[in-house]
Design a protein around this motif. Structure first.
Motif, short mmCIF file in Angstrom:
data_model
loop_
_atom_site.label_atom_id
_atom_site.label_comp_id
_atom_site.label_asym_id
_atom_site.label_seq_id
_atom_site.Cartn_x
_atom_site.Cartn_y
_atom_site.Cartn_z
N LEU A 208 0.82 -1.21 0.00
CA LEU A 208 0.00 0.00 0.00
C LEU A 208 0.86 1.26 0.00
O LEU A 208 1.76 1.42 0.83
N ARG A 209 0.53 2.18 -0.90
CA ARG A 209 1.20 3.48 -0.90
C ARG A 209 0.46 4.41 0.07
O ARG A 209 -0.16 5.41 -0.33
N SER A 210 0.51 4.06 1.33
CA SER A 210 -0.09 4.90 2.37
C SER A 210 0.73 6.17 2.54
O SER A 210 1.86 6.28 2.03
N GLU A 211 0.19 7.11 3.28
CA GLU A 211 0.92 8.33 3.56
C GLU A 211 2.26 8.04 4.24
O GLU A 211 3.29 8.63 3.90
N GLU A 221 2.41 10.66 -4.02
CA GLU A 221 1.63 9.82 -4.93
C GLU A 221 1.90 10.21 -6.39
O GLU A 221 1.83 9.36 -7.28
N ASP A 222 2.26 11.44 -6.63
CA ASP A 222 2.52 11.88 -8.00
C ASP A 222 3.85 11.35 -8.55
O ASP A 222 3.96 11.09 -9.76
N ALA A 235 7.49 -1.32 -7.37
CA ALA A 235 6.77 -1.18 -8.63
C ALA A 235 5.40 -1.85 -8.59
O ALA A 235 4.50 -1.48 -9.35
N ILE A 236 5.22 -2.83 -7.72
CA ILE A 236 3.94 -3.54 -7.61
C ILE A 236 2.98 -2.82 -6.68
O ILE A 236 1.82 -3.21 -6.55
N SER A 237 3.40 -1.74 -6.05
CA SER A 237 2.57 -1.07 -5.04
C SER A 237 1.29 -0.54 -5.64
O SER A 237 1.17 -0.34 -6.85
N MET A 278 -5.85 3.76 -9.74
CA MET A 278 -5.99 5.10 -10.30
C MET A 278 -5.29 5.23 -11.65
O MET A 278 -5.67 6.07 -12.46
N ASP A 279 -4.26 4.42 -11.89
CA ASP A 279 -3.54 4.49 -13.16
C ASP A 279 -4.09 3.54 -14.21
O ASP A 279 -3.51 3.38 -15.28
#
Length: 305
Positions: A208-211, A221-222, A235-237, A278-279
């Motif tokens: 997870l790309r959490s804060e 995130e950007d 890369a799998i996040s 999102m992507d």
């Protein structure tokens, strides 16, 4: 994918940040009213001492199209949780969706230490946050869920049941026990809820790309891909929205009972319901973990997202 949740009442416990925040927002995007509970407000921070607040989450819920309601609750305080249940009952009469994303134990992690070397109080705190708080929450809030058939309980965890069937080397016993408990909470609650036509599942995101994770790598995130120079397997996040969409899909599925008692993953449910991150990708984090990371192969997400 059907995510029409208009008229539904949800409560996301521990909805301050990370996966729980994204779940609250995606439920709101479906039109649900979402109670967001946690310990960090704009006036007071929890022991994690992070800037995200329950008010921020509630505003994101409302901006997405739902109604967000922030209530400060320490879910280890049974009196506070009982008061929360009374308030929801008085205001709404019941609950349709309960998401238990309570944790807050990241600062207590002592990776790779045997149990006798792990500092005891932080070890016990993880158990309290990962197990006791979940049981207290279920005790007080499930009576609101069983009033009508179709209710859904989601216990957030880390790792699939298959992955956690063996001890996760490199972690620690307290973390492992706290997270693996969600599998058994889902199994037990599924049986308790079955006579009432309600469903209980455990659910795990992938990496997870959490804060907090973004801060760890010094990215946002950007520009999260900049972290691949430090950790190629990142890369799998996946973004928190991915697991948020998973919960929204479950909550809107009239046949969700087919999953009761199971531990599900965001990558697994993306294949069933057709949602994406999102992507536009569908990261399958836990299959990648087994077949690439744990197998010692170089980072390559081909076929995994």
């Amino acid at each position: 994918m059907n995510t029409d949740l208009r008229g539904k009442i949800a409560l996301v416990a521990g909805g301050t940040r990370g996966a729980s925040r994204a779940i609250a927002v995606e439920l709101g995007r479906g039109g649900a009213t979402v109670y967001v509970t946690g310990r960090t407000t704009r006036a007071e921070r929890s022991e994690m001492n992070r800037p995200e607040t329950i008010e921020d989450t509630a505003e994101l819920v409302s901006a997405a199209g739902g109604q967000g309601i922030a209530i400060r609750v320490d879910h280890l305080d049974t009196a506070q949780v009982a008061a929360l249940a009374r308030r929801v009952e008085e205001e709404r009469g019941g609950l349709d969706i309960l998401v238990d994303g309570l944790w807050g134990g990241d600062d207590y992690l002592e990776w790779g230490k045997p149990v006798w070397e792990h500092t005891l109080e932080p070890a016990l705190r993880q158990i309290r946050l990962g197990i006791d708080a979940h049981l207290i929450t279920s005790h007080h809030l499930l009576p609101l869920l069983i009033r009508l058939p179709g209710g859904l309980v989601v216990e957030l965890t880390d790792g699939t049941a298959e992955y956690n069937a063996r001890f996760r080397k490199g972690t620690s016993v307290p973390f492992y026990v706290a997270k693996a408990a969600a599998h058994h909470l889902a199994l037990g609650q599924a049986e308790d809820l079955r006579p009432y036509g309600c469903t209980a599942v455990a659910l795990t995101p992938g990496w997870l790309r959490s804060e907090g994770m973004l801060d760890h790598f010094g990215v946002t995130e950007d520009n999260w891909r900049d972290a691949l120079a430090q950790q190629p397997h990142f890369a799998i996040s996946e973004s928190p929205a991915f697991v948020g969409r998973a919960v929204a899909a479950l909550a809107a599925d009239p046949e969700v009972a087919r999953y009761t008692g199971q531990t599900l993953s965001s990558g697994q449910l993306a294949k069933v319901y057709g949602f994406t991150d999102m992507d536009g990708s569908r990261p399958d984090g836990w299959r990648y973990m087994v077949e690439v990371t744990d197998a010692g192969k170089p980072a390559d997400t081909t076929g995994y997202r």
